[in-house]
Write a protein that holds these residues in place. Structure first.
Motif, PDB file in Angstrom:
ATOM      1  N   ASP A  80       0.830  -1.198   0.000  1.00  0.00           N
ATOM      2  CA  ASP A  80       0.000   0.000   0.000  1.00  0.00           C
ATOM      3  C   ASP A  80       0.870   1.256   0.000  1.00  0.00           C
ATOM      4  OD1 ASP A  80      -2.492  -1.261  -0.153  1.00  0.00           O
ATOM      5  OD2 ASP A  80      -2.441  -1.712   1.984  1.00  0.00           O
ATOM      6  N   ASP A  81       0.201   2.411   0.024  1.00  0.00           N
ATOM      7  CA  ASP A  81       0.875   3.657  -0.310  1.00  0.00           C
ATOM      8  C   ASP A  81       0.929   4.684   0.815  1.00  0.00           C
ATOM      9  OD1 ASP A  81       0.523   2.382  -2.744  1.00  0.00           O
ATOM     10  OD2 ASP A  81      -0.946   3.803  -3.496  1.00  0.00           O
ATOM     11  N   HIS A  82       2.053   5.387   0.883  1.00  0.00           N
ATOM     12  CA  HIS A  82       2.239   6.694   1.499  1.00  0.00           C
ATOM     13  C   HIS A  82       2.349   6.756   3.025  1.00  0.00           C
ATOM     14  CE1 HIS A  82       1.247   7.591  -2.572  1.00  0.00           C
ATOM     15  NE2 HIS A  82      -0.055   7.489  -2.416  1.00  0.00           N
ATOM     16  N   PHE A  83       3.076   7.796   3.430  1.00  0.00           N
ATOM     17  CA  PHE A  83       3.186   8.240   4.816  1.00  0.00           C
ATOM     18  C   PHE A  83       2.684   9.677   4.808  1.00  0.00           C
ATOM     19  CE2 PHE A  83       6.110   4.798   4.495  1.00  0.00           C
ATOM     20  CZ  PHE A  83       6.093   4.161   5.717  1.00  0.00           C
ATOM     21  N   ASP A  84       1.549   9.912   5.429  1.00  0.00           N
ATOM     22  CA  ASP A  84       0.855  11.187   5.350  1.00  0.00           C
ATOM     23  C   ASP A  84       1.019  11.973   6.654  1.00  0.00           C
ATOM     24  OD1 ASP A  84      -0.796  13.275   4.606  1.00  0.00           O
ATOM     25  OD2 ASP A  84      -2.649  12.132   4.836  1.00  0.00           O
ATOM     26  N   ASN A  85       2.078  12.792   6.744  1.00  0.00           N
ATOM     27  CA  ASN A  85       2.402  13.526   7.970  1.00  0.00           C
ATOM     28  C   ASN A  85       2.458  12.588   9.173  1.00  0.00           C
ATOM     29  OD1 ASN A  85       2.706  16.202   6.951  1.00  0.00           O
ATOM     30  ND2 ASN A  85       0.487  16.259   6.670  1.00  0.00           N
ATOM     31  N   THR A  86       3.062  11.452   8.967  1.00  0.00           N
ATOM     32  CA  THR A  86       3.191  10.420   9.997  1.00  0.00           C
ATOM     33  C   THR A  86       4.125  10.901  11.100  1.00  0.00           C
ATOM     34  OG1 THR A  86       2.984   8.795   8.224  1.00  0.00           O
ATOM     35  CG2 THR A  86       3.732   7.991  10.370  1.00  0.00           C
ATOM     36  N   ILE A  87       3.686  10.740  12.344  1.00  0.00           N
ATOM     37  CA  ILE A  87       4.497  11.151  13.486  1.00  0.00           C
ATOM     38  C   ILE A  87       4.997   9.905  14.218  1.00  0.00           C
ATOM     39  CG2 ILE A  87       4.500  12.310  15.734  1.00  0.00           C
ATOM     40  CD1 ILE A  87       2.450  14.264  14.574  1.00  0.00           C
ATOM     41  N   PHE A  88       6.313   9.874  14.430  1.00  0.00           N
ATOM     42  CA  PHE A  88       6.932   8.803  15.217  1.00  0.00           C
ATOM     43  C   PHE A  88       7.183   9.344  16.613  1.00  0.00           C
ATOM     44  CE2 PHE A  88       7.688   7.713  10.870  1.00  0.00           C
ATOM     45  CZ  PHE A  88       7.437   6.354  10.849  1.00  0.00           C
ATOM     46  N   PRO A  93       0.297   5.141  20.900  1.00  0.00           N
ATOM     47  CA  PRO A  93      -0.434   3.954  21.365  1.00  0.00           C
ATOM     48  C   PRO A  93      -0.073   2.652  20.645  1.00  0.00           C
ATOM     49  CG  PRO A  93      -1.893   5.447  20.169  1.00  0.00           C
ATOM     50  CD  PRO A  93      -0.589   6.137  20.302  1.00  0.00           C
ATOM     51  N   SER A  94       0.419   2.712  19.394  1.00  0.00           N
ATOM     52  CA  SER A  94       0.749   1.462  18.704  1.00  0.00           C
ATOM     53  C   SER A  94       1.983   1.640  17.835  1.00  0.00           C
ATOM     54  CB  SER A  94      -0.433   0.986  17.851  1.00  0.00           C
ATOM     55  OG  SER A  94      -0.709   1.917  16.825  1.00  0.00           O
ATOM     56  N   SER A  95       2.582   0.518  17.501  1.00  0.00           N
ATOM     57  CA  SER A  95       3.786   0.505  16.682  1.00  0.00           C
ATOM     58  C   SER A  95       3.439   0.692  15.209  1.00  0.00           C
ATOM     59  CB  SER A  95       4.523  -0.817  16.866  1.00  0.00           C
ATOM     60  OG  SER A  95       5.609  -0.908  15.967  1.00  0.00           O
ATOM     61  N   ILE A  96       4.369   1.250  14.457  1.00  0.00           N
ATOM     62  CA  ILE A  96       4.202   1.398  13.011  1.00  0.00           C
ATOM     63  C   ILE A  96       4.007   0.031  12.346  1.00  0.00           C
ATOM     64  CG2 ILE A  96       6.682   1.361  12.493  1.00  0.00           C
ATOM     65  CD1 ILE A  96       4.157   3.687  10.764  1.00  0.00           C
ATOM     66  N   VAL A  97       4.533  -1.027  12.936  1.00  0.00           N
ATOM     67  CA  VAL A  97       4.398  -2.363  12.330  1.00  0.00           C
ATOM     68  C   VAL A  97       2.951  -2.857  12.355  1.00  0.00           C
ATOM     69  CG1 VAL A  97       6.783  -3.021  12.821  1.00  0.00           C
ATOM     70  CG2 VAL A  97       5.000  -3.648  14.440  1.00  0.00           C
ATOM     71  N   HIS A  98       2.116  -2.273  13.212  1.00  0.00           N
ATOM     72  CA  HIS A  98       0.705  -2.658  13.293  1.00  0.00           C
ATOM     73  C   HIS A  98      -0.211  -1.703  12.528  1.00  0.00           C
ATOM     74  CE1 HIS A  98       1.907  -5.634  16.164  1.00  0.00           C
ATOM     75  NE2 HIS A  98       2.377  -4.717  16.986  1.00  0.00           N
ATOM     76  N   GLY A  99       0.361  -0.655  11.944  1.00  0.00           N
ATOM     77  CA  GLY A  99      -0.426   0.329  11.208  1.00  0.00           C
ATOM     78  C   GLY A  99      -0.642  -0.086   9.762  1.00  0.00           C
ATOM     79  N   ARG A 100      -1.506   0.660   9.077  1.00  0.00           N
ATOM     80  CA  ARG A 100      -1.803   0.407   7.665  1.00  0.00           C
ATOM     81  C   ARG A 100      -1.741   1.718   6.889  1.00  0.00           C
ATOM     82  NH1 ARG A 100      -0.232  -3.857   8.239  1.00  0.00           N
ATOM     83  NH2 ARG A 100      -1.411  -5.631   8.937  1.00  0.00           N
ATOM     84  N   PRO A 101      -1.183   1.674   5.690  1.00  0.00           N
ATOM     85  CA  PRO A 101      -1.125   2.889   4.857  1.00  0.00           C
ATOM     86  C   PRO A 101      -2.499   3.308   4.383  1.00  0.00           C
ATOM     87  CG  PRO A 101       0.443   1.218   4.099  1.00  0.00           C
ATOM     88  CD  PRO A 101      -0.448   0.563   5.112  1.00  0.00           C
ATOM     89  N   PRO A 102      -2.675   4.557   4.046  1.00  0.00           N
ATOM     90  CA  PRO A 102      -1.653   5.586   4.214  1.00  0.00           C
ATOM     91  C   PRO A 102      -1.461   5.874   5.698  1.00  0.00           C
ATOM     92  CG  PRO A 102      -3.696   6.602   3.528  1.00  0.00           C
ATOM     93  CD  PRO A 102      -3.924   5.113   3.530  1.00  0.00           C
ATOM     94  N   PHE A 103      -0.219   5.776   6.137  1.00  0.00           N
ATOM     95  CA  PHE A 103       0.086   5.971   7.553  1.00  0.00           C
ATOM     96  C   PHE A 103      -0.169   7.430   7.921  1.00  0.00           C
ATOM     97  CE2 PHE A 103       2.791   2.360   6.387  1.00  0.00           C
ATOM     98  CZ  PHE A 103       2.449   1.458   7.378  1.00  0.00           C
ATOM     99  N   ALA A 104      -1.171   7.659   8.721  1.00  0.00           N
ATOM    100  CA  ALA A 104      -1.470   8.997   9.231  1.00  0.00           C
ATOM    101  C   ALA A 104      -1.663   8.844  10.733  1.00  0.00           C
ATOM    102  CB  ALA A 104      -2.733   9.553   8.577  1.00  0.00           C
ATOM    103  N   GLY A 105      -1.235   9.794  11.472  1.00  0.00           N
ATOM    104  CA  GLY A 105      -1.360   9.699  12.926  1.00  0.00           C
ATOM    105  C   GLY A 105      -0.015   9.454  13.576  1.00  0.00           C
TER     106      GLY A 105
END
Length: 168
Positions: A80-88, A93-105
């Motif tokens: 899937d696509d994109h990182f949309d102003n993604t904050i590390f 509350p959760s790891s990036i490995v459990h997220g889904r694109p477009p990664f926002a939040g």
């Protein structure tokens, strides 16, 4: 109100690089932010914006002024696509490995999932120096880094006290 806003700004500082960079096929890019402010870091977050059609073909690392590194992500998001102003943020509350694109939040860096040092390793250090975002691509498709930023919360400095006493 102006005084309050000034105080809040002094405690939180954002330094950004908004320079557009093409992420080459099967290549890497480095993007830098030079910070002159030597304030002490109380908290650090990293925000990125990337356009790419296969996020799982990308790896990203933050490298601090002292060459300490943090793995933000490697091969997440499947096709899937994109990182949309993604904050590390280590406190997300959760790891990036459990997220889904477009990664926002907000997401914890992947380093924490692997038991590696996260962004907290920079707490107590000076903000000053050259900060580098390194992005590696293992894809036959190019992408784009639209920009990234460092969001610092600074250690509060004790107010100056004087020995003068006020009398009525």
């Amino acid at each position: 109100p102006d005084e309050c806003l000034t105080a809040v700004y002094r405690l939180n500082a954002e330094h950004a690089n908004r320079q557009f960079k093409v992420i080459p096929t099967r290549g890497r890019i480095r993007s830098e932010i030079e910070v002159e402010d030597a304030s002490i870091i109380a908290d650090l977050e990293v925000q990125i914006s990337i356009t790419h059609t296969h996020d799982d073909h990308l790896n990203a690392y933050l490298i601090g002024p002292g060459e300490q590194g943090v793995e933000l992500f490697t091969g997440v998001g499947r096709e899937d696509d994109h990182f949309d102003n993604t904050i590390f943020d280590d406190e997300a509350p959760s790891s990036i490995v459990h997220g889904r694109p477009p990664f926002a939040g907000r997401y914890q860096p992947e380093a924490l999932t692997k038991g590696q040092p996260g962004l907290k390793q920079f707490h107590g250090q000076s903000m000053a120096g050259t900060w580098t975002l390194l992005i590696e691509a293992r894809s036959d498709r190019p992408g784009a880094l639209h920009g990234w930023s460092l969001i610092f919360k600074q250690v509060e400095q004790p107010s100056e006290q004087t020995d003068e006493k006020e009398f009525d």
